[in-house]
Design a protein around this motif. Sequence first.
Motif, PDB file in Angstrom:
ATOM      1  N   PHE A 128       0.834  -1.195   0.000  1.00 16.58           N
ATOM      2  CA  PHE A 128       0.000   0.000   0.000  1.00 16.58           C
ATOM      3  C   PHE A 128       0.875   1.254   0.000  1.00 16.58           C
ATOM      4  O   PHE A 128       1.986   1.242   0.517  1.00 16.58           O
ATOM      5  N   ALA A 129       0.324   2.334  -0.548  1.00 20.01           N
ATOM      6  CA  ALA A 129       1.014   3.620  -0.538  1.00 20.01           C
ATOM      7  C   ALA A 129       1.106   4.169   0.880  1.00 20.01           C
ATOM      8  O   ALA A 129       1.967   4.993   1.179  1.00 20.01           O
ATOM      9  N   ALA A 130       0.211   3.708   1.747  1.00 22.77           N
ATOM     10  CA  ALA A 130       0.268   4.081   3.165  1.00 22.77           C
ATOM     11  C   ALA A 130      -0.294   2.949   4.002  1.00 22.77           C
ATOM     12  O   ALA A 130      -1.284   2.313   3.620  1.00 22.77           O
ATOM     13  N   VAL A 131       0.356   2.721   5.126  1.00 19.74           N
ATOM     14  CA  VAL A 131      -0.152   1.797   6.130  1.00 19.74           C
ATOM     15  C   VAL A 131      -0.319   2.626   7.405  1.00 19.74           C
ATOM     16  O   VAL A 131       0.633   3.258   7.876  1.00 19.74           O
ATOM     17  N   VAL A 132      -1.540   2.622   7.934  1.00 15.44           N
ATOM     18  CA  VAL A 132      -1.889   3.410   9.114  1.00 15.44           C
ATOM     19  C   VAL A 132      -2.256   2.451  10.240  1.00 15.44           C
ATOM     20  O   VAL A 132      -3.082   1.552  10.059  1.00 15.44           O
ATOM     21  N   ILE A 146       5.397   7.267  14.802  1.00 12.00           N
ATOM     22  CA  ILE A 146       6.398   7.376  13.755  1.00 12.00           C
ATOM     23  C   ILE A 146       5.719   7.682  12.423  1.00 12.00           C
ATOM     24  O   ILE A 146       4.603   7.227  12.163  1.00 12.00           O
ATOM     25  N   ALA A 147       6.387   8.487  11.632  1.00 15.81           N
ATOM     26  CA  ALA A 147       6.043   8.698  10.226  1.00 15.81           C
ATOM     27  C   ALA A 147       7.315   8.347   9.469  1.00 15.81           C
ATOM     28  O   ALA A 147       8.362   8.965   9.686  1.00 15.81           O
ATOM     29  N   ALA A 148       7.238   7.328   8.618  1.00 15.87           N
ATOM     30  CA  ALA A 148       8.434   6.854   7.932  1.00 15.87           C
ATOM     31  C   ALA A 148       8.075   6.450   6.514  1.00 15.87           C
ATOM     32  O   ALA A 148       6.943   6.039   6.243  1.00 15.87           O
ATOM     33  N   VAL A 149       9.043   6.548   5.604  1.00 13.39           N
ATOM     34  CA  VAL A 149       8.802   6.242   4.202  1.00 13.39           C
ATOM     35  C   VAL A 149       9.755   5.149   3.723  1.00 13.39           C
ATOM     36  O   VAL A 149      10.865   5.013   4.220  1.00 13.39           O
ATOM     37  N   LEU A 207      13.003   1.665   7.030  1.00 12.54           N
ATOM     38  CA  LEU A 207      12.371   2.848   6.458  1.00 12.54           C
ATOM     39  C   LEU A 207      13.131   4.114   6.857  1.00 12.54           C
ATOM     40  O   LEU A 207      13.851   4.126   7.858  1.00 12.54           O
ATOM     41  N   ARG A 208      12.926   5.175   6.084  1.00  8.21           N
ATOM     42  CA  ARG A 208      13.500   6.476   6.438  1.00  8.21           C
ATOM     43  C   ARG A 208      12.520   7.191   7.358  1.00  8.21           C
ATOM     44  O   ARG A 208      11.377   7.470   6.991  1.00  8.21           O
ATOM     45  N   VAL A 209      12.976   7.496   8.551  1.00  9.76           N
ATOM     46  CA  VAL A 209      12.130   8.169   9.536  1.00  9.76           C
ATOM     47  C   VAL A 209      12.063   9.654   9.205  1.00  9.76           C
ATOM     48  O   VAL A 209      13.089  10.324   9.118  1.00  9.76           O
ATOM     49  N   VAL A 210      10.846  10.142   9.032  1.00  7.02           N
ATOM     50  CA  VAL A 210      10.619  11.558   8.794  1.00  7.02           C
ATOM     51  C   VAL A 210      10.298  12.245  10.119  1.00  7.02           C
ATOM     52  O   VAL A 210      10.727  13.368  10.364  1.00  7.02           O
ATOM     53  N   ALA A 211       9.561  11.551  10.980  1.00  7.03           N
ATOM     54  CA  ALA A 211       9.207  12.109  12.285  1.00  7.03           C
ATOM     55  C   ALA A 211       9.017  10.970  13.282  1.00  7.03           C
ATOM     56  O   ALA A 211       8.523   9.906  12.927  1.00  7.03           O
ATOM     57  N   PHE A 212       9.405  11.251  14.526  1.00  4.73           N
ATOM     58  CA  PHE A 212       9.259  10.270  15.599  1.00  4.73           C
ATOM     59  C   PHE A 212       9.045  11.015  16.899  1.00  4.73           C
ATOM     60  O   PHE A 212       9.712  12.024  17.160  1.00  4.73           O
ATOM     61  N   GLU A 213       8.107  10.530  17.695  1.00  7.10           N
ATOM     62  CA  GLU A 213       7.880  11.090  19.028  1.00  7.10           C
ATOM     63  C   GLU A 213       7.675   9.950  20.010  1.00  7.10           C
ATOM     64  O   GLU A 213       7.099   8.920  19.661  1.00  7.10           O
ATOM     65  N   ASP A 214       8.139  10.157  21.213  1.00  8.21           N
ATOM     66  CA  ASP A 214       8.013   9.170  22.274  1.00  8.21           C
ATOM     67  C   ASP A 214       7.862   9.953  23.564  1.00  8.21           C
ATOM     68  O   ASP A 214       8.835  10.511  24.062  1.00  8.21           O
ATOM     69  N   GLY A 215       6.630  10.066  24.076  1.00  9.70           N
ATOM     70  CA  GLY A 215       6.447  10.882  25.268  1.00  9.70           C
ATOM     71  C   GLY A 215       5.022  10.890  25.770  1.00  9.70           C
ATOM     72  O   GLY A 215       4.227   9.994  25.495  1.00  9.70           O
ATOM     73  N   PHE A 216       4.703  11.951  26.494  1.00 13.52           N
ATOM     74  CA  PHE A 216       3.437  12.071  27.208  1.00 13.52           C
ATOM     75  C   PHE A 216       2.563  13.128  26.562  1.00 13.52           C
ATOM     76  O   PHE A 216       3.029  14.223  26.241  1.00 13.52           O
ATOM     77  N   LEU A 217       1.291  12.799  26.371  1.00 17.17           N
ATOM     78  CA  LEU A 217       0.293  13.749  25.885  1.00 17.17           C
ATOM     79  C   LEU A 217      -0.665  14.037  27.030  1.00 17.17           C
ATOM     80  O   LEU A 217      -1.088  13.124  27.735  1.00 17.17           O
ATOM     81  N   ALA A 239       4.567  -0.100   0.394  1.00 22.33           N
ATOM     82  CA  ALA A 239       5.096  -0.162  -0.970  1.00 22.33           C
ATOM     83  C   ALA A 239       6.287   0.775  -1.139  1.00 22.33           C
ATOM     84  O   ALA A 239       6.441   1.745  -0.380  1.00 22.33           O
ATOM     85  N   PRO A 240       7.135   0.535  -2.130  1.00 23.36           N
ATOM     86  CA  PRO A 240       8.194   1.489  -2.445  1.00 23.36           C
ATOM     87  C   PRO A 240       7.582   2.874  -2.701  1.00 23.36           C
ATOM     88  O   PRO A 240       6.592   3.005  -3.417  1.00 23.36           O
ATOM     89  N   GLY A 241       8.144   3.884  -2.052  1.00 20.47           N
ATOM     90  CA  GLY A 241       7.608   5.236  -2.138  1.00 20.47           C
ATOM     91  C   GLY A 241       6.470   5.493  -1.170  1.00 20.47           C
ATOM     92  O   GLY A 241       5.965   6.608  -1.077  1.00 20.47           O
ATOM     93  N   GLY A 242       6.059   4.452  -0.425  1.00 22.93           N
ATOM     94  CA  GLY A 242       4.934   4.558   0.491  1.00 22.93           C
ATOM     95  C   GLY A 242       5.354   5.031   1.877  1.00 22.93           C
ATOM     96  O   GLY A 242       6.535   5.170   2.185  1.00 22.93           O
ATOM     97  N   VAL A 243       4.350   5.240   2.713  1.00 18.76           N
ATOM     98  CA  VAL A 243       4.568   5.783   4.057  1.00 18.76           C
ATOM     99  C   VAL A 243       3.910   4.890   5.109  1.00 18.76           C
ATOM    100  O   VAL A 243       2.875   4.273   4.858  1.00 18.76           O
ATOM    101  N   LEU A 244       4.538   4.825   6.249  1.00 18.90           N
ATOM    102  CA  LEU A 244       3.990   4.143   7.416  1.00 18.90           C
ATOM    103  C   LEU A 244       3.694   5.189   8.473  1.00 18.90           C
ATOM    104  O   LEU A 244       4.570   6.005   8.807  1.00 18.90           O
ATOM    105  N   LEU A 245       2.476   5.181   8.988  1.00 20.12           N
ATOM    106  CA  LEU A 245       2.076   6.069  10.077  1.00 20.12           C
ATOM    107  C   LEU A 245       1.573   5.176  11.205  1.00 20.12           C
ATOM    108  O   LEU A 245       0.519   4.547  11.083  1.00 20.12           O
TER     109      LEU A 245
END
Length: 190
Positions: A81-85, A162-165, A142-152, A103-109
């Motif tokens: 898939f172009a994105a997996v959420v 994580i947001a990674a491609v 994957l290439r990590v574009v954004a990552f957070e680990d903490g308290f909301l 998929a190649p060029g796709g993103v994982l959220l």
Amino acid sequence: MHGTEAPSPWIVRWSHLVPAGGAVLDLACGRGRHMRWFAARGHPVTGVDRDADALATLAGVGETVAADIENGPWPLDGRQFAAVVVTNYLWRPLLPRILAAVAPGGVLLHETFAQGNETVGKPARPDFLLAPGELLRAYGGLRVVAFEDGFLETPERFVQRIAAVREVPGPTPKRYALSLESHIPREEAP
């Protein structure tokens, strides 16, 4: 009702990374808040969940697959898939399958609960809480574009996200915009 709330701000923020018109998989989708978000933006969507009643609410939104992905076979063999959420869900044995579905060029959220959450609510079992940096290790290919680990604070919870491609090699580096503002039509901008 759970699963009908607004899409996760994390998913919304990084949804611009999904290739235009690319197919989106919402894993453990429940009532499909993220399926609806992506379908409204012109993406074909597939949702997987074991709750047939929840999936029934998604008639006309996209493809639904009723499957117990923890105890049964993986229902999407060979599909990418172009994105997996993935939100608010963790089943560690599936992490390699989730990675393979991008998929190649796709993103994982992926966004779910992390250690520390046991001090503020559920889930509290260690089986359902990510260790520090666990998503980074799980999705190392994957290439990590954004990552957070903490308290909301609202609602109180510990999360890791994580947001990674899956990059496609090319002559020039791909630009992954960190600002959502330039990717949302003016009438939708927060």
